[in-house]
Design a protein around this motif. Structure first.
Motif, PDB file in Angstrom:
ATOM      1  N   GLY A 160      34.295  39.555  39.052  1.00  0.00           N
ATOM      2  CA  GLY A 160      35.853  38.737  38.875  1.00  0.00           C
ATOM      3  C   GLY A 160      36.833  39.163  37.870  1.00  0.00           C
ATOM      4  N   LEU A 161      35.917  38.428  37.201  1.00  0.00           N
ATOM      5  CA  LEU A 161      36.845  38.725  35.961  1.00  0.00           C
ATOM      6  C   LEU A 161      37.725  40.478  35.264  1.00  0.00           C
ATOM      7  N   VAL A 162      36.851  41.231  35.950  1.00  0.00           N
ATOM      8  CA  VAL A 162      37.211  42.660  35.368  1.00  0.00           C
ATOM      9  C   VAL A 162      38.342  43.457  36.975  1.00  0.00           C
ATOM     10  N   LEU A 163      37.961  42.550  37.901  1.00  0.00           N
ATOM     11  CA  LEU A 163      38.644  43.273  39.114  1.00  0.00           C
ATOM     12  C   LEU A 163      39.562  42.482  39.263  1.00  0.00           C
ATOM     13  N   THR A 164      40.368  41.371  39.290  1.00  0.00           N
ATOM     14  CA  THR A 164      41.023  40.643  38.682  1.00  0.00           C
ATOM     15  C   THR A 164      42.795  41.913  37.975  1.00  0.00           C
ATOM     16  N   PRO A 165      42.544  42.128  36.861  1.00  0.00           N
ATOM     17  CA  PRO A 165      43.289  43.175  36.430  1.00  0.00           C
ATOM     18  C   PRO A 165      43.098  44.765  37.299  1.00  0.00           C
ATOM     19  N   LEU A 166      42.326  44.490  37.972  1.00  0.00           N
ATOM     20  CA  LEU A 166      41.828  46.362  38.628  1.00  0.00           C
ATOM     21  C   LEU A 166      43.244  46.067  40.010  1.00  0.00           C
ATOM     22  N   CYS A 167      42.224  45.283  40.494  1.00  0.00           N
ATOM     23  CA  CYS A 167      43.424  45.289  42.183  1.00  0.00           C
ATOM     24  C   CYS A 167      43.815  44.007  42.446  1.00  0.00           C
ATOM     25  N   GLY A 168      43.199  43.158  41.826  1.00  0.00           N
ATOM     26  CA  GLY A 168      43.644  41.410  42.315  1.00  0.00           C
ATOM     27  C   GLY A 168      42.663  41.045  43.015  1.00  0.00           C
ATOM     28  N   ILE A 169      41.873  40.959  43.703  1.00  0.00           N
ATOM     29  CA  ILE A 169      40.346  40.942  44.789  1.00  0.00           C
ATOM     30  C   ILE A 169      39.421  39.768  43.832  1.00  0.00           C
ATOM     31  N   GLY A 170      39.648  40.088  41.989  1.00  0.00           N
ATOM     32  CA  GLY A 170      38.553  39.349  41.240  1.00  0.00           C
ATOM     33  C   GLY A 170      39.295  37.491  42.139  1.00  0.00           C
ATOM     34  N   PHE A 171      40.170  37.075  42.549  1.00  0.00           N
ATOM     35  CA  PHE A 171      40.463  35.799  42.712  1.00  0.00           C
ATOM     36  C   PHE A 171      39.892  35.502  44.187  1.00  0.00           C
ATOM     37  N   VAL A 172      39.646  35.971  44.966  1.00  0.00           N
ATOM     38  CA  VAL A 172      38.717  36.029  45.978  1.00  0.00           C
ATOM     39  C   VAL A 172      37.181  35.680  45.447  1.00  0.00           C
ATOM     40  N   VAL A 173      36.516  36.936  44.547  1.00  0.00           N
ATOM     41  CA  VAL A 173      35.081  36.581  44.244  1.00  0.00           C
ATOM     42  C   VAL A 173      35.246  34.857  43.022  1.00  0.00           C
ATOM     43  N   PHE A 174      36.642  34.455  42.907  1.00  0.00           N
ATOM     44  CA  PHE A 174      36.021  33.272  41.898  1.00  0.00           C
ATOM     45  C   PHE A 174      35.875  32.366  43.427  1.00  0.00           C
ATOM     46  N   ALA A 175      36.652  32.585  44.210  1.00  0.00           N
ATOM     47  CA  ALA A 175      36.483  30.985  45.058  1.00  0.00           C
ATOM     48  C   ALA A 175      35.251  31.502  45.564  1.00  0.00           C
ATOM     49  N   ALA A 176      35.108  32.883  45.956  1.00  0.00           N
ATOM     50  CA  ALA A 176      33.691  32.367  46.317  1.00  0.00           C
ATOM     51  C   ALA A 176      32.289  32.073  45.794  1.00  0.00           C
ATOM     52  N   VAL A 177      32.810  32.550  44.489  1.00  0.00           N
ATOM     53  CA  VAL A 177      32.077  32.050  43.817  1.00  0.00           C
ATOM     54  C   VAL A 177      31.454  30.153  43.102  1.00  0.00           C
ATOM     55  N   ALA A 178      32.929  29.948  43.349  1.00  0.00           N
ATOM     56  CA  ALA A 178      32.586  28.771  43.957  1.00  0.00           C
ATOM     57  C   ALA A 178      32.587  27.796  44.761  1.00  0.00           C
ATOM     58  N   VAL A 179      32.465  28.268  45.956  1.00  0.00           N
ATOM     59  CA  VAL A 179      31.900  27.459  46.595  1.00  0.00           C
ATOM     60  C   VAL A 179      30.424  27.987  46.826  1.00  0.00           C
ATOM     61  N   LEU A 180      30.063  28.932  46.555  1.00  0.00           N
ATOM     62  CA  LEU A 180      28.599  29.310  46.284  1.00  0.00           C
ATOM     63  C   LEU A 180      28.110  28.404  45.164  1.00  0.00           C
ATOM     64  N   GLY A 181      28.842  28.177  44.452  1.00  0.00           N
ATOM     65  CA  GLY A 181      28.079  26.940  43.029  1.00  0.00           C
ATOM     66  C   GLY A 181      28.094  26.200  44.191  1.00  0.00           C
TER      67      GLY A 181
END
Length: 105
Positions: free
Chosen positions: A57-78
């Motif tokens: 997610g950290l890598v994808l955030t500056p590239l395409c902004g989708i990293g925030f979706v990854v962070f949210a999904a990881v938080a819910v999964l956790g």
């Protein structure tokens, strides 16, 4: 003890270092119980997996902004994963986290 091994994910909020708490707990008790050994390895693998997913997610955030979706999904999964694992271990059952990369065997 197995329940607290899973709940140790909350320690990341305090010490900001994942994997350390369940690793120490597992190393202390792994030889005393196969049940604790299994849950300890699962908790360690899950925290490593969450760390890797957050790095993606950290890598994808500056590239395409989708990293925030990854962070949210990881938080819910956790959160959901830890609750499910804690309930299962408190009932004496084994548990396998979804989307978990099993590096520690």
């Amino acid at each position: 003890y197995a329940v607290f091994t899973h709940l140790s994910l909350a320690a990341v909020l305090v010490i900001a270092v994942p994997v350390v708490v369940p690793l120490v707990m597992w190393l202390i008790k792994r030889e005393k119980s196969p049940f604790i050994d299994d849950h300890g390895k699962e908790a360690i693998n899950f925290q490593i997996s969450l760390l890797l997913y957050n790095l993606v997610g950290l890598v994808l955030t500056p590239l395409c902004g989708i990293g925030f979706v990854v962070f949210a999904a990881v938080a819910v999964l956790g959160v959901v994963g830890v609750i499910m694992a804690s309930v299962a271990s408190s009932k004496g059952r084994l548990f396998r986290y979804p989307a978990c990369i099993r590096l520690v065997h």
